[in-house]
Design a protein around this motif. Structure first.
Motif, short mmCIF file in Angstrom:
data_model
loop_
_atom_site.label_atom_id
_atom_site.label_comp_id
_atom_site.label_asym_id
_atom_site.label_seq_id
_atom_site.Cartn_x
_atom_site.Cartn_y
_atom_site.Cartn_z
N ARG A 1 -30.87 -5.67 -18.95
CA ARG A 1 -31.66 -5.77 -18.17
C ARG A 1 -32.85 -4.64 -17.18
O ARG A 1 -33.44 -4.77 -16.72
CB ARG A 1 -30.71 -5.82 -16.59
CG ARG A 1 -29.51 -7.90 -16.91
CD ARG A 1 -28.93 -7.42 -14.98
NE ARG A 1 -28.18 -8.53 -15.33
CZ ARG A 1 -27.89 -8.98 -14.25
NH1 ARG A 1 -27.69 -7.82 -12.93
NH2 ARG A 1 -27.01 -9.91 -13.95
N THR B 1 -36.33 -4.01 -18.45
CA THR B 1 -37.91 -4.62 -17.98
C THR B 1 -38.49 -3.59 -17.25
O THR B 1 -39.34 -3.57 -16.62
CB THR B 1 -37.62 -5.22 -17.15
OG1 THR B 1 -37.18 -5.12 -16.38
CG2 THR B 1 -37.37 -7.17 -17.73
N ASN B 2 -37.74 -2.08 -17.06
CA ASN B 2 -37.96 -1.18 -15.78
C ASN B 2 -38.75 -0.25 -16.72
O ASN B 2 -39.59 1.33 -16.16
CB ASN B 2 -36.82 0.16 -15.26
CG ASN B 2 -35.78 -0.92 -14.56
OD1 ASN B 2 -36.19 -1.68 -13.85
ND2 ASN B 2 -34.85 -0.33 -14.70
N SER C 1 -41.83 1.17 -17.57
CA SER C 1 -42.98 0.30 -16.63
C SER C 1 -44.36 1.21 -17.87
O SER C 1 -45.35 0.62 -18.40
CB SER C 1 -43.58 0.85 -16.18
OG SER C 1 -43.16 2.77 -15.55
N PRO D 1 -34.78 -11.25 -20.60
CA PRO D 1 -34.96 -10.99 -19.08
C PRO D 1 -35.49 -11.98 -18.24
O PRO D 1 -36.93 -11.99 -18.47
CB PRO D 1 -35.05 -10.33 -18.81
CG PRO D 1 -34.75 -9.47 -19.94
CD PRO D 1 -35.36 -10.83 -21.02
N ASP E 1 -37.28 -11.07 -15.41
CA ASP E 1 -37.97 -10.43 -15.41
C ASP E 1 -39.34 -9.45 -16.07
O ASP E 1 -39.71 -9.15 -16.10
CB ASP E 1 -38.29 -9.58 -13.65
CG ASP E 1 -36.83 -8.64 -14.59
OD1 ASP E 1 -36.03 -8.64 -15.53
OD2 ASP E 1 -36.65 -7.66 -13.71
N PHE E 2 -39.26 -10.36 -17.43
CA PHE E 2 -40.56 -9.65 -18.43
C PHE E 2 -41.70 -9.55 -18.38
O PHE E 2 -42.39 -8.22 -18.32
CB PHE E 2 -39.95 -11.14 -19.30
CG PHE E 2 -40.29 -10.74 -20.89
CD1 PHE E 2 -39.08 -10.31 -21.90
CD2 PHE E 2 -41.88 -10.20 -20.96
CE1 PHE E 2 -39.58 -8.94 -23.05
CE2 PHE E 2 -41.68 -9.94 -22.89
CZ PHE E 2 -40.77 -9.10 -23.22
N ARG F 1 -42.34 -7.75 -16.06
CA ARG F 1 -42.09 -6.20 -15.42
C ARG F 1 -43.49 -5.37 -16.51
O ARG F 1 -43.56 -4.29 -16.00
CB ARG F 1 -41.31 -6.31 -14.67
CG ARG F 1 -40.71 -7.36 -13.59
CD ARG F 1 -38.83 -6.08 -13.40
NE ARG F 1 -39.45 -4.97 -12.63
CZ ARG F 1 -38.58 -3.55 -12.62
NH1 ARG F 1 -36.96 -4.46 -13.03
NH2 ARG F 1 -38.61 -2.63 -12.28
N LEU F 2 -43.06 -5.78 -17.47
CA LEU F 2 -43.29 -4.84 -18.76
C LEU F 2 -45.48 -4.87 -18.64
O LEU F 2 -45.43 -5.88 -19.57
CB LEU F 2 -43.70 -5.50 -19.76
CG LEU F 2 -41.10 -5.12 -19.99
CD1 LEU F 2 -40.89 -5.71 -21.05
CD2 LEU F 2 -40.68 -3.77 -19.64
N MET G 1 -43.34 -13.77 -18.51
CA MET G 1 -44.35 -13.60 -19.61
C MET G 1 -45.59 -14.00 -18.88
O MET G 1 -46.62 -13.15 -19.79
CB MET G 1 -44.05 -13.78 -20.75
CG MET G 1 -44.04 -13.68 -21.76
SD MET G 1 -43.22 -14.34 -24.01
CE MET G 1 -41.75 -12.89 -23.39
#
Length: 366
Positions: A173, A176-177, A179, A196, A198-199, A201-202, A223
């Motif tokens: 999880r 995706t942090n 950055s 994920p 929240d994909f 976030r990349l 995405m």
């Protein structure tokens, strides 16, 4: 000029001190030697140079920061054009494990241990505590276990490459942090579970290569919000559901490889008039007609829609595409006359084989 003999010990001491200032600290040297002790490289002798007290100079694959003289980069590739490989006329082979001692290199920026084919064990979890790490590249080994759960702590990481290993478990999880991540390569492992949600976030990601795993679930809508994403490869997985139409509206996406999954529904018309030039949707469960929306934005080096359940005729607008290099519509339920002219005049019969009732060149006459 003569040197006073009584000053000679002082000068030697100063020279020794200066030498120590411009060499790696003993703690870094000890960490490298512990790292080396856990590995066995029998053919090339790449570790023969790892001797003496100064690991910042002439230690193969090791580089130090020019200001701090701490170890900054370890670059060990089993496939290289380095003279050491040319002399031996072979690629590298190394066994052993990646020692947690590597985590003592507090200023490490780049860790590449790639294509050695025989390195086993897990990626040390302590590696996520290296605050300056930008590149983690361990492609082409036999590493097992999971991607460290706290991988998201590496806020400076731009490259994560664990392809061609035996990695298991789910995508953490925390991933995706990351950055700063630009290149994500997880191909050819045994990774399972969903992508994920929240994909997206990349935000810096340009390549997402995750083929040949056991990834399931659907393609996250998030995405499609990654502006820089140019290359998506999710082929050879177990991904299901429909393709988000927003994939076709991504501004720089040029390669979309989704073959050999369990995707279904109709092909979004947005993908036909998009920036995508390499589109592979083969070996899925897509049905309905091929969208009849080809135009000057339709530029395909590869367009592979084979092995699906597509029905109806080949769209007449396809003749208006800017370019189509390789086209494969075989193994569907298409029917009707194959349009004349480009791109059809350079294609072979195999591009249209195993459909219900297609006819015309290069197949039999209607």
């Amino acid at each position: 000029m003569a040197v006073r003999l009584d000053l000679l010990p002082v000068l030697l001491l100063l020279a020794s001190a200066a030498s120590n200032v411009y060499s790696c600290p003993p703690s870094d040297r000890a960490a490298l030697l512990s790292f080396k002790a856990a590995l066995h490289e029998p053919y090339l002798g790449i570790f023969n140079s790892w001797s003496g007290y100064d690991c910042c100079h002439n230690w193969y694959g090791v580089s130090c920061d020019s200001e701090t003289y701490r170890v900054a980069d370890i670059n060990l590739r089993g496939e290289s054009e380095d003279p050491i490989f040319e002399r031996s006329k072979r690629t590298g082979y190394m066994t052993g494990t990646i020692s947690p001692a590597i985590c003592s290199l507090e200023r490490l920026s780049s860790l590449t241990i790639a294509d050695w084919k025989g390195i086993t064990g897990e990626i040390p979890s302590c590696i996520t505590a290296l605050p300056f790490l930008r590149i983690l590249d361990v492609i082409g080994n036999r590493l097992s276990g999971e991607i460290p759960a706290s991988i998201g702590r590496l806020s400076r990481l731009t490259v994560l490459n664990v392809a061609d290993n035996l990695i298991t478990g789910e995508i953490p999880r925390s991933l995706t942090n990351l950055s700063s991540l630009m290149h994500l390569d997880l191909r050819n492992n045994q990774i399972r579970g969903p992508l994920p949600r929240d994909f997206g976030r990349l935000r810096m990601l340009s390549r997402a290569l995750l083929s040949k795993n056991m990834i399931s679930g659907t393609i996250p809508e998030s995405m499609t919000t990654i502006y820089r994403l140019a290359d998506i490869d999710l082929s050879l997985n177990s991904i299901s559901g429909q393709i988000p139409a927003s994939l076709g509206r991504m501004p720089v996406l040029s390669t979309l490889n989704l073959d050999s999954n369990k995707l279904w529904g109709s092909i979004p018309a947005t993908l036909i008039n998009s920036a995508v030039s390499n589109l592979n949707l083969s070996k899925n469960w897509f049905d309905g007609p091929i969208p009849d929306v080809f135009g000057q934005r339709s530029y395909f080096t590869v367009l592979d829609l084979s092995h699906n359940n597509l029905r109806g005729p080949i769209p007449k607008t396809i003749a208006g595409a800017a370019f189509i290099g390789h086209l494969d519509l075989s193994h569907n339920h298409l029917c009707g006359q194959i349009p004349a002219g480009p791109p059809f005049d350079h294609l072979e019969a195999s591009s249209f084989a195993y459909n219900d009732c297609l006819c015309g060149r290069p197949l039999k006459a209607c």
